[in-house]
Design a protein around this motif. Structure first.
Motif, PDB file in Angstrom:
ATOM      1  N   LEU A   4       0.854  -1.183   0.000  1.00 30.99           N
ATOM      2  CA  LEU A   4       0.000   0.000   0.000  1.00 30.99           C
ATOM      3  C   LEU A   4       0.889   1.231   0.000  1.00 30.99           C
ATOM      4  N   GLU A   5       0.468   2.272  -0.695  1.00 33.02           N
ATOM      5  CA  GLU A   5       1.298   3.475  -0.758  1.00 33.02           C
ATOM      6  C   GLU A   5       0.455   4.707  -1.027  1.00 33.02           C
ATOM      7  N   GLN A   6       1.110   5.853  -0.919  1.00 32.56           N
ATOM      8  CA  GLN A   6       0.451   7.130  -1.172  1.00 32.56           C
ATOM      9  C   GLN A   6       1.452   8.093  -1.796  1.00 32.56           C
ATOM     10  N   TYR A   7       0.940   9.168  -2.402  1.00 34.04           N
ATOM     11  CA  TYR A   7       1.784  10.219  -2.942  1.00 34.04           C
ATOM     12  C   TYR A   7       1.845  11.332  -1.903  1.00 34.04           C
ATOM     13  N   GLY A   8       2.970  11.419  -1.205  1.00 36.85           N
ATOM     14  CA  GLY A   8       3.123  12.378  -0.113  1.00 36.85           C
ATOM     15  C   GLY A   8       3.918  13.604  -0.521  1.00 36.85           C
ATOM     16  N   PRO A   9       4.028  14.570   0.386  1.00 35.27           N
ATOM     17  CA  PRO A   9       4.793  15.793   0.096  1.00 35.27           C
ATOM     18  C   PRO A   9       6.268  15.465  -0.127  1.00 35.27           C
ATOM     19  N   LYS A  10       6.905  16.222  -0.986  1.00 32.19           N
ATOM     20  CA  LYS A  10       8.302  15.976  -1.310  1.00 32.19           C
ATOM     21  C   LYS A  10       9.216  16.457  -0.198  1.00 32.19           C
ATOM     22  N   SER A  11      10.145  15.590   0.203  1.00 31.36           N
ATOM     23  CA  SER A  11      11.130  15.957   1.212  1.00 31.36           C
ATOM     24  C   SER A  11      12.223  16.797   0.567  1.00 31.36           C
ATOM     25  N   GLY A  12      13.038  17.431   1.383  1.00 29.65           N
ATOM     26  CA  GLY A  12      14.039  18.351   0.856  1.00 29.65           C
ATOM     27  C   GLY A  12      15.351  17.713   0.465  1.00 29.65           C
ATOM     28  N   ASP A  13      15.603  16.448   0.884  1.00 26.83           N
ATOM     29  CA  ASP A  13      16.940  15.883   0.660  1.00 26.83           C
ATOM     30  C   ASP A  13      17.025  14.953  -0.552  1.00 26.83           C
ATOM     31  N   ASN A  14      15.930  14.741  -1.278  1.00 30.22           N
ATOM     32  CA  ASN A  14      15.952  13.942  -2.504  1.00 30.22           C
ATOM     33  C   ASN A  14      16.663  12.600  -2.292  1.00 30.22           C
ATOM     34  N   ALA A  15      16.212  11.860  -1.283  1.00 33.55           N
ATOM     35  CA  ALA A  15      16.841  10.588  -0.945  1.00 33.55           C
ATOM     36  C   ALA A  15      15.809   9.463  -0.913  1.00 33.55           C
ATOM     37  N   SER A  69      -2.260  -1.898   9.570  1.00 36.53           N
ATOM     38  CA  SER A  69      -0.809  -1.966   9.804  1.00 36.53           C
ATOM     39  C   SER A  69      -0.068  -0.967   8.923  1.00 36.53           C
ATOM     40  N   TYR A  70      -0.548  -0.777   7.706  1.00 40.20           N
ATOM     41  CA  TYR A  70       0.049   0.208   6.805  1.00 40.20           C
ATOM     42  C   TYR A  70      -0.057   1.612   7.392  1.00 40.20           C
ATOM     43  N   ARG A  71      -1.233   1.951   7.868  1.00 41.04           N
ATOM     44  CA  ARG A  71      -1.443   3.294   8.417  1.00 41.04           C
ATOM     45  C   ARG A  71      -0.598   3.502   9.677  1.00 41.04           C
ATOM     46  N   ARG A  72      -0.453   2.446  10.484  1.00 42.88           N
ATOM     47  CA  ARG A  72       0.360   2.543  11.692  1.00 42.88           C
ATOM     48  C   ARG A  72       1.823   2.791  11.339  1.00 42.88           C
ATOM     49  N   VAL A  73       2.326   2.064  10.348  1.00 46.97           N
ATOM     50  CA  VAL A  73       3.724   2.230   9.932  1.00 46.97           C
ATOM     51  C   VAL A  73       3.961   3.636   9.409  1.00 46.97           C
ATOM     52  N   LEU A  74       3.063   4.141   8.554  1.00 45.82           N
ATOM     53  CA  LEU A  74       3.255   5.478   8.009  1.00 45.82           C
ATOM     54  C   LEU A  74       3.129   6.548   9.084  1.00 45.82           C
ATOM     55  N   ASP A  75       2.265   6.323  10.078  1.00 49.75           N
ATOM     56  CA  ASP A  75       2.186   7.259  11.208  1.00 49.75           C
ATOM     57  C   ASP A  75       3.507   7.282  11.965  1.00 49.75           C
ATOM     58  N   GLU A  76       4.089   6.104  12.200  1.00 45.79           N
ATOM     59  CA  GLU A  76       5.366   6.018  12.916  1.00 45.79           C
ATOM     60  C   GLU A  76       6.494   6.705  12.134  1.00 45.79           C
ATOM     61  N   MET A  77       6.368   6.720  10.805  1.00 48.70           N
ATOM     62  CA  MET A  77       7.388   7.358   9.978  1.00 48.70           C
ATOM     63  C   MET A  77       7.090   8.838   9.742  1.00 48.70           C
ATOM     64  N   GLY A  78       6.040   9.337  10.364  1.00 47.20           N
ATOM     65  CA  GLY A  78       5.724  10.764  10.269  1.00 47.20           C
ATOM     66  C   GLY A  78       5.078  11.186   8.965  1.00 47.20           C
ATOM     67  N   CYS A  79       4.402  10.253   8.292  1.00 47.16           N
ATOM     68  CA  CYS A  79       3.760  10.566   7.010  1.00 47.16           C
ATOM     69  C   CYS A  79       2.314  11.016   7.232  1.00 47.16           C
ATOM     70  N   PRO A  80       1.824  11.966   6.468  1.00 47.18           N
ATOM     71  CA  PRO A  80       0.437  12.409   6.588  1.00 47.18           C
ATOM     72  C   PRO A  80      -0.526  11.332   6.099  1.00 47.18           C
ATOM     73  N   ASP A  81      -1.780  11.439   6.469  1.00 47.73           N
ATOM     74  CA  ASP A  81      -2.812  10.484   6.074  1.00 47.73           C
ATOM     75  C   ASP A  81      -3.424  10.949   4.754  1.00 47.73           C
ATOM     76  N   LEU A  82      -3.023  10.303   3.641  1.00 48.07           N
ATOM     77  CA  LEU A  82      -3.482  10.708   2.315  1.00 48.07           C
ATOM     78  C   LEU A  82      -4.157   9.532   1.610  1.00 48.07           C
ATOM     79  N   LYS A  83      -4.577   9.747   0.390  1.00 44.57           N
ATOM     80  CA  LYS A  83      -5.257   8.705  -0.367  1.00 44.57           C
ATOM     81  C   LYS A  83      -4.363   7.481  -0.538  1.00 44.57           C
ATOM     82  N   THR A  84      -4.912   6.305  -0.241  1.00 47.56           N
ATOM     83  CA  THR A  84      -4.149   5.063  -0.278  1.00 47.56           C
ATOM     84  C   THR A  84      -4.395   4.308  -1.577  1.00 47.56           C
ATOM     85  N   LEU A  85      -3.307   3.850  -2.177  1.00 52.04           N
ATOM     86  CA  LEU A  85      -3.366   2.996  -3.354  1.00 52.04           C
ATOM     87  C   LEU A  85      -2.800   1.632  -2.967  1.00 52.04           C
ATOM     88  N   GLY A  86      -3.214   0.586  -3.653  1.00 51.92           N
ATOM     89  CA  GLY A  86      -2.730  -0.739  -3.288  1.00 51.92           C
ATOM     90  C   GLY A  86      -2.544  -1.657  -4.476  1.00 51.92           C
TER      91      GLY A  86
END
Length: 349
Positions: free
Chosen positions: A181-192, A228-245
């Motif tokens: 499962l994944e989402q299109y999140g905001p772009k980080s500044g370090d391009n990594a 479990s996907y939402r929990r992992v992304l919350d732990e990684m500090g990702c916003p709650d956005l549209k989910t694709l799978g």
């Protein structure tokens, strides 16, 4: 009229092609383009309207784009160049290094459409319709489309992803594989590129791949759920956005045939350790085209890949085990150059 005579009559009026490819993604379009380069007639069929979204981090490793360049040197595509990788274990960063060669992060929506268009420009036929039935009669393969249109072919190539109808024809009980499962999140500044491993994950990982305008953030393991996907992304500090799978097949649980060939995700070829799929999409597509052009069994042409998949299963079980993660953390801390060398070698850098 005798059945044999009736069948001969049907053959005379039925649409025919040497090769029918189910699926117009990277594996199917690449296979079709390579066949056209060899002067072999083929038809690619896909129900999707391109450009279409496709769940995937979109990472082309050095070995992936080098292989693609060898197979299709004229094919040009847009990508974001990334040289930095950050590895985390249990949310703690253990490695941050510059890769020996760039990773190319593509937008699958654009990349896949460009490949399909290259196939069409090479004279390949594309039918935008769903495949609904497959049957074999007196040595012929007959495919039926949603409209009722029937096409007879000498070879049927399944490149139709994790939910492959061709794969289900060969084995109705075939496994879907791992859910990502994944989402299109905001772009980080370090391009990594960022990856996180954890003992809480069941042989999987969190990932973030940066495009020019956004980051693809996702998670997948053997027991992925939306919770479990939402929990992992919350732990990684990702916003709650549209989910694709989408599912990523991780087994080869079907009979290997000479004239019905599975490639890419449909064939269960993604890397068992990293889930990398594009490299094996290109490689198995080229092997299928070679097998058809030379009339050699695909099992023989693709033999090394089949063996590699078995080795990867053992490697993945060890890598994601408690011992594997403990050793990885140790070497990242005390021998980071060794881990960097191993990664660069594995990715083809």
């Amino acid at each position: 009229m005798h059945f044999a005579h009736l069948f001969v009559s049907l053959q005379a009026i039925m649409e025919k092609t040497k090769v029918l490819i189910a699926g117009a993604g990277p594996a199917g379009s690449t296979c079709g383009l390579l066949l056209r380069k060899k002067g072999i007639d083929c038809i690619v069929v896909d129900r999707a309207v391109f450009p279409r979204d496709k769940i995937c981090g979109g990472g082309l490793t050095p070995r992936s784009y080098k292989l693609l360049g060898q197979l299709l040197p004229e094919f040009k595509y847009d990508y974001n160049s990334v040289h930095r990788l950050k590895l985390m274990i249990e949310g703690e960063q253990v490695l941050d290094f510059q890769m020996g060669q760039e990773l190319r992060i593509v937008k699958r929506r654009q990349f896949d459409a460009q490949l399909l268009e290259s196939y069409r420009q090479a004279g390949g036929v594309f039918i935008n319709e769903a495949l609904t039935a497959i049957e074999e009669r007196d040595g012929a393969i007959i495919v039926t489309l949603k409209s009722g249109r029937q096409i007879m072919c000498d070879y049927l190539v399944g490149a139709d992803g994790a939910n492959s109808r061709v794969r289900k024809y060969l084995n109705p009980k075939s496994s879907h594989g791992i859910l990502c499962l994944e989402q299109y999140g905001p772009k980080s500044g370090d391009n990594a590129v960022v990856g996180n491993l954890s003992r809480k994950y069941q042989q999987g990982y969190y990932y973030s791949f940066p495009n020019e305008a956004y980051d693809v953030q996702g998670f997948g393991d053997n027991v992925t759920t939306l919770k479990s996907y939402r929990r992992v992304l919350d732990e990684m500090g990702c916003p709650d956005l549209k989910t694709l799978g989408a599912y990523i097949p991780n087994s080869i649980d079907y009979p290997i045939r000479d004239r019905i060939i599975l490639i890419g995700d449909a064939g269960g070829f993604p890397n068992r350790l990293t889930f990398e799929g594009l490299y094996y999409a290109f490689l198995t597509a080229s092997h299928a085209a070679q097998a058809i052009a030379t009339r050699r069994p695909f099992a023989l042409v693709n033999a090394q890949v089949f063996k590699k998949k078995k080795r990867e299963e053992y490697e993945a079980r060890f890598f994601y085990s408690d011992l594997g993660l403990t050793l990885l953390r140790f070497f990242c801390k005390y021998c980071p150059d060794l881990i960097t060398w191993i990664f660069n070698r594995a990715s083809g850098a």
